[in-house]
Motif scaffolding. Sequence first.
Motif, PDB file in Angstrom:
ATOM      1  N   THR A  28       0.836  -1.194   0.000  1.00 19.06           N
ATOM      2  CA  THR A  28       0.000   0.000   0.000  1.00 19.06           C
ATOM      3  C   THR A  28       0.873   1.246   0.000  1.00 19.06           C
ATOM      4  O   THR A  28       1.988   1.237   0.515  1.00 19.06           O
ATOM      5  CB  THR A  28      -0.916   0.018   1.232  1.00 19.06           C
ATOM      6  OG1 THR A  28      -0.103  -0.016   2.404  1.00 19.06           O
ATOM      7  CG2 THR A  28      -1.858  -1.173   1.220  1.00 19.06           C
ATOM      8  N   ARG A  29       0.348   2.309  -0.576  1.00 14.16           N
ATOM      9  CA  ARG A  29       1.055   3.583  -0.604  1.00 14.16           C
ATOM     10  C   ARG A  29       0.552   4.468   0.513  1.00 14.16           C
ATOM     11  O   ARG A  29      -0.565   4.325   0.970  1.00 14.16           O
ATOM     12  CB  ARG A  29       0.798   4.300  -1.926  1.00 14.16           C
ATOM     13  CG  ARG A  29       1.487   3.692  -3.085  1.00 14.16           C
ATOM     14  CD  ARG A  29       1.335   4.606  -4.299  1.00 14.16           C
ATOM     15  NE  ARG A  29       2.057   4.059  -5.413  1.00 14.16           N
ATOM     16  CZ  ARG A  29       1.544   3.256  -6.304  1.00 14.16           C
ATOM     17  NH1 ARG A  29       0.294   2.908  -6.229  1.00 14.16           N
ATOM     18  NH2 ARG A  29       2.266   2.792  -7.287  1.00 14.16           N
ATOM     19  N   HIS A  30       1.368   5.393   0.912  1.00 14.56           N
ATOM     20  CA  HIS A  30       0.950   6.393   1.881  1.00 14.56           C
ATOM     21  C   HIS A  30      -0.136   7.246   1.224  1.00 14.56           C
ATOM     22  O   HIS A  30      -0.050   7.567   0.037  1.00 14.56           O
ATOM     23  CB  HIS A  30       2.138   7.259   2.280  1.00 14.56           C
ATOM     24  CG  HIS A  30       1.864   8.120   3.460  1.00 14.56           C
ATOM     25  ND1 HIS A  30       1.217   9.324   3.342  1.00 14.56           N
ATOM     26  CD2 HIS A  30       2.122   7.942   4.772  1.00 14.56           C
ATOM     27  CE1 HIS A  30       1.095   9.859   4.533  1.00 14.56           C
ATOM     28  NE2 HIS A  30       1.638   9.041   5.423  1.00 14.56           N
ATOM     29  N   LEU A  32      -0.815  10.367   1.268  1.00 15.07           N
ATOM     30  CA  LEU A  32      -0.335  11.613   0.660  1.00 15.07           C
ATOM     31  C   LEU A  32       0.356  11.358  -0.681  1.00 15.07           C
ATOM     32  O   LEU A  32       0.240  12.157  -1.605  1.00 15.07           O
ATOM     33  CB  LEU A  32       0.611  12.343   1.611  1.00 15.07           C
ATOM     34  CG  LEU A  32      -0.047  12.935   2.854  1.00 15.07           C
ATOM     35  CD1 LEU A  32       1.008  13.581   3.751  1.00 15.07           C
ATOM     36  CD2 LEU A  32      -1.109  13.938   2.469  1.00 15.07           C
ATOM     37  N   VAL A  33       1.067  10.247  -0.779  1.00 14.51           N
ATOM     38  CA  VAL A  33       1.719   9.900  -2.048  1.00 14.51           C
ATOM     39  C   VAL A  33       0.655   9.591  -3.102  1.00 14.51           C
ATOM     40  O   VAL A  33       0.743  10.053  -4.244  1.00 14.51           O
ATOM     41  CB  VAL A  33       2.667   8.698  -1.865  1.00 14.51           C
ATOM     42  CG1 VAL A  33       3.215   8.220  -3.199  1.00 14.51           C
ATOM     43  CG2 VAL A  33       3.801   9.063  -0.919  1.00 14.51           C
ATOM     44  N   ALA A  34      -0.367   8.835  -2.710  1.00 12.47           N
ATOM     45  CA  ALA A  34      -1.441   8.521  -3.645  1.00 12.47           C
ATOM     46  C   ALA A  34      -2.158   9.787  -4.097  1.00 12.47           C
ATOM     47  O   ALA A  34      -2.483   9.951  -5.275  1.00 12.47           O
ATOM     48  CB  ALA A  34      -2.428   7.550  -2.998  1.00 12.47           C
ATOM     49  N   THR A  35      -2.385  10.708  -3.172  1.00 10.93           N
ATOM     50  CA  THR A  35      -3.044  11.973  -3.511  1.00 10.93           C
ATOM     51  C   THR A  35      -2.187  12.785  -4.473  1.00 10.93           C
ATOM     52  O   THR A  35      -2.696  13.341  -5.449  1.00 10.93           O
ATOM     53  CB  THR A  35      -3.317  12.789  -2.229  1.00 10.93           C
ATOM     54  OG1 THR A  35      -4.115  11.992  -1.354  1.00 10.93           O
ATOM     55  CG2 THR A  35      -4.032  14.078  -2.539  1.00 10.93           C
ATOM     56  N   ALA A  36      -0.891  12.852  -4.203  1.00 12.35           N
ATOM     57  CA  ALA A  36       0.009  13.604  -5.080  1.00 12.35           C
ATOM     58  C   ALA A  36       0.057  13.000  -6.481  1.00 12.35           C
ATOM     59  O   ALA A  36       0.251  13.717  -7.466  1.00 12.35           O
ATOM     60  CB  ALA A  36       1.407  13.638  -4.474  1.00 12.35           C
TER      61      ALA A  36
END
Length: 68
Positions: A28-30, A32-36
């Motif tokens: 899974t990604r953090h 915030l990283v997914a949002t960015a």
Amino acid sequence: MAETAARTMLRAQGRRAYTALGVRGSGTRHPLVATAMVLPLAALLMFVFGGWQAVVTQASSVGVMLGR
């Protein structure tokens, strides 16, 4: 059934090789990283297809249905 077990073992060995090289698997990604990652594409699509106007139209339609 034996063929399935053999394929599973090969996949597990391949994953370990990627981990040893420092490449992450399909974890899974953090958030915030997914949002960015998503925001630039979302902004582009909203600009190209007039997304803001669609959001406003839908919100006003829902408001009318609720009687406001």
